[in-house]
Design a protein around this motif. Structure first.
Motif, PDB file in Angstrom:
ATOM      1  N   ASN A   1       0.820  -1.216   0.000  1.00  0.00           N
ATOM      2  CA  ASN A   1       0.000   0.000   0.000  1.00  0.00           C
ATOM      3  C   ASN A   1       0.849   1.260   0.000  1.00  0.00           C
ATOM      4  N   GLN A   2       1.962   1.209   0.691  1.00  0.00           N
ATOM      5  CA  GLN A   2       2.862   2.358   0.696  1.00  0.00           C
ATOM      6  C   GLN A   2       3.460   2.578  -0.696  1.00  0.00           C
ATOM      7  N   ALA A   3       3.900   1.505  -1.331  1.00  0.00           N
ATOM      8  CA  ALA A   3       4.485   1.614  -2.671  1.00  0.00           C
ATOM      9  C   ALA A   3       3.471   2.133  -3.684  1.00  0.00           C
ATOM     10  N   ILE A   4       2.251   1.626  -3.598  1.00  0.00           N
ATOM     11  CA  ILE A   4       1.198   2.052  -4.532  1.00  0.00           C
ATOM     12  C   ILE A   4       0.876   3.521  -4.336  1.00  0.00           C
ATOM     13  N   SER A   5       0.895   3.984  -3.094  1.00  0.00           N
ATOM     14  CA  SER A   5       0.599   5.391  -2.826  1.00  0.00           C
ATOM     15  C   SER A   5       1.710   6.301  -3.345  1.00  0.00           C
ATOM     16  N   VAL A   6       2.935   5.787  -3.371  1.00  0.00           N
ATOM     17  CA  VAL A   6       4.085   6.605  -3.785  1.00  0.00           C
ATOM     18  C   VAL A   6       4.308   6.559  -5.296  1.00  0.00           C
ATOM     19  N   LYS A   7       4.272   5.351  -5.876  1.00  0.00           N
ATOM     20  CA  LYS A   7       4.644   5.241  -7.299  1.00  0.00           C
ATOM     21  C   LYS A   7       3.576   4.580  -8.175  1.00  0.00           C
ATOM     22  N   GLY A   8       2.451   4.225  -7.550  1.00  0.00           N
ATOM     23  CA  GLY A   8       1.342   3.696  -8.334  1.00  0.00           C
ATOM     24  C   GLY A   8       1.381   2.217  -8.624  1.00  0.00           C
ATOM     25  N   ARG A   9       2.366   1.498  -8.056  1.00  0.00           N
ATOM     26  CA  ARG A   9       2.461   0.060  -8.273  1.00  0.00           C
ATOM     27  C   ARG A   9       3.327  -0.554  -7.179  1.00  0.00           C
ATOM     28  N   PHE A  10       3.222  -1.881  -7.053  1.00  0.00           N
ATOM     29  CA  PHE A  10       3.994  -2.627  -6.061  1.00  0.00           C
ATOM     30  C   PHE A  10       4.723  -3.743  -6.778  1.00  0.00           C
ATOM     31  N   ASP A  11       6.055  -3.700  -6.766  1.00  0.00           N
ATOM     32  CA  ASP A  11       6.887  -4.697  -7.432  1.00  0.00           C
ATOM     33  C   ASP A  11       7.463  -5.640  -6.385  1.00  0.00           C
TER      34      ASP A  11
ATOM     35  N   ALA B   1      -4.017 -15.222  -0.351  1.00  0.00           N
ATOM     36  CA  ALA B   1      -5.182 -15.678  -1.110  1.00  0.00           C
ATOM     37  C   ALA B   1      -6.456 -15.528  -0.289  1.00  0.00           C
ATOM     38  N   LYS B   2      -6.379 -15.896   0.978  1.00  0.00           N
ATOM     39  CA  LYS B   2      -7.535 -15.769   1.874  1.00  0.00           C
ATOM     40  C   LYS B   2      -7.926 -14.309   2.044  1.00  0.00           C
ATOM     41  N   LEU B   3      -6.936 -13.450   2.175  1.00  0.00           N
ATOM     42  CA  LEU B   3      -7.200 -12.023   2.326  1.00  0.00           C
ATOM     43  C   LEU B   3      -7.892 -11.461   1.090  1.00  0.00           C
ATOM     44  N   GLU B   4      -7.455 -11.889  -0.067  1.00  0.00           N
ATOM     45  CA  GLU B   4      -8.099 -11.445  -1.312  1.00  0.00           C
ATOM     46  C   GLU B   4      -9.577 -11.797  -1.327  1.00  0.00           C
ATOM     47  N   GLN B   5      -9.872 -12.990  -0.836  1.00  0.00           N
ATOM     48  CA  GLN B   5     -11.257 -13.456  -0.831  1.00  0.00           C
ATOM     49  C   GLN B   5     -12.103 -12.698   0.190  1.00  0.00           C
ATOM     50  N   GLN B   6     -11.537 -12.496   1.373  1.00  0.00           N
ATOM     51  CA  GLN B   6     -12.311 -11.935   2.487  1.00  0.00           C
ATOM     52  C   GLN B   6     -12.263 -10.414   2.548  1.00  0.00           C
ATOM     53  N   GLN B   7     -11.146  -9.822   2.100  1.00  0.00           N
ATOM     54  CA  GLN B   7     -11.000  -8.369   2.144  1.00  0.00           C
ATOM     55  C   GLN B   7     -10.442  -7.866   0.810  1.00  0.00           C
ATOM     56  N   PRO B   8     -11.243  -7.913  -0.227  1.00  0.00           N
ATOM     57  CA  PRO B   8     -10.747  -7.536  -1.556  1.00  0.00           C
ATOM     58  C   PRO B   8     -10.252  -6.099  -1.656  1.00  0.00           C
ATOM     59  N   LYS B   9     -10.671  -5.253  -0.706  1.00  0.00           N
ATOM     60  CA  LYS B   9     -10.239  -3.860  -0.751  1.00  0.00           C
ATOM     61  C   LYS B   9      -9.067  -3.577   0.187  1.00  0.00           C
ATOM     62  N   ALA B  10      -8.426  -4.633   0.681  1.00  0.00           N
ATOM     63  CA  ALA B  10      -7.280  -4.453   1.573  1.00  0.00           C
ATOM     64  C   ALA B  10      -6.123  -3.755   0.873  1.00  0.00           C
ATOM     65  N   THR B  11      -6.066  -3.920  -0.420  1.00  0.00           N
ATOM     66  CA  THR B  11      -5.037  -3.299  -1.244  1.00  0.00           C
ATOM     67  C   THR B  11      -5.550  -3.252  -2.680  1.00  0.00           C
TER      68      THR B  11
END
Length: 239
Positions: free
Chosen positions: A32-42, A59-69
């Motif tokens: 989230n920090q990388a995305i906020s700074v440069k628009g992507r996470f490598d 994978a579980k987080l994606e399913q349960q909290q899709p807006k986590a990142t």
């Protein structure tokens, strides 16, 4: 017997499952920090079995909290790969897919695997072009019982050409592997090293004795985090 003093950047967790959860949380934070700074996470992922619990939690987080990142802003790379046929269960890319990415929101076009099914040299030529100019935000690493990391082994030639290393005499099968180089891995802002299990104890002792091991050569530009479980340091007492 008193406990050996561990470096300040080492964190000890009760179990490997607790490490996996903390690593997952940290990965999301860095993303989230990388995305906020440069628009992507490598993100350079680790192979072997140790990280699979982390991938399962993502994978579980994606399913349960899709807006986590912002998953579509994630770009996935591998630190190393075995020269095996496409789809082989021993390939790191296959483990990534089966434990996490098979049903991920991360676009397939954002997943950059080493095409070792084409042969070692062809895969190396391909991946040099993939990583050229990429600013890695996070490298995740495990450690073998001999202190190796990615496919960089103790005492082996690690000649880097274009940021990758071709290993032709791996002490563990298969003989041929492709790895990102020490320099490439150490170009990441954050390096996170995960070490679990009693079988890693001897290598950890060597690490703390400042012996030259592949795992010790990789350091993040901004920070290097080491997460170990109680099993791995169970015998760490002063003599």
């Amino acid at each position: 017997m008193s406990q050996v003093k561990l470096p300040s950047n080492w964190q000890v967790f009760k179990t490997s499952d607790v490490i996996a959860q903390n690593a997952c949380d940290k990965i999301i934070e860095i993303a989230n920090q990388a995305i906020s700074v440069k628009g992507r996470f490598d993100f350079v992922t680790a192979g072997g079995t140790t990280p699979n619990a982390i991938y399962a939690l993502l994978a579980k987080l994606e399913q349960q909290q899709p807006k986590a990142t912002k998953w579509k802003k994630w770009f996935i790379y591998v630190g190393d790969e075995r020269v095996l046929p496409a789809g082989d269960n021993e390939r790191n890319s296959q483990m990534l897919e089966s434990h996490w990415l098979d049903n991920s929101r991360i676009p397939k076009s954002n997943r950059f695997y080493m095409p070792t099914e084409l042969g070692l040299q062809a895969a190396a030529d391909f991946y040099r072009k993939v990583i050229a100019g990429v600013e890695f935000d996070l490298v995740l690493l495990g450690m073998g019982e001999d202190g190796h990391t990615a496919s960089l082994f103790p005492g082996h030639s690690s000649v880097s050409l274009g940021g990758v290393v071709c290993e032709t005499q791996s002490p563990k099968p298969p003989l041929e592997r492709l790895s990102l180089s020490y320099e490439t891995l150490s170009s990441a802002k954050t390096v996170m090293k995960i070490v679990t299990g009693r079988s890693k104890s001897e290598a950890l002792h060597a690490w703390l004795d400042d012996q030259d091991l592949p795992i010790t050569r990789v350091k993040g530009v901004t920070e290097t985090l080491v997460m170990v479980d109680q099993e791995a340091i169970a015998d760490f007492t002063d003599k």
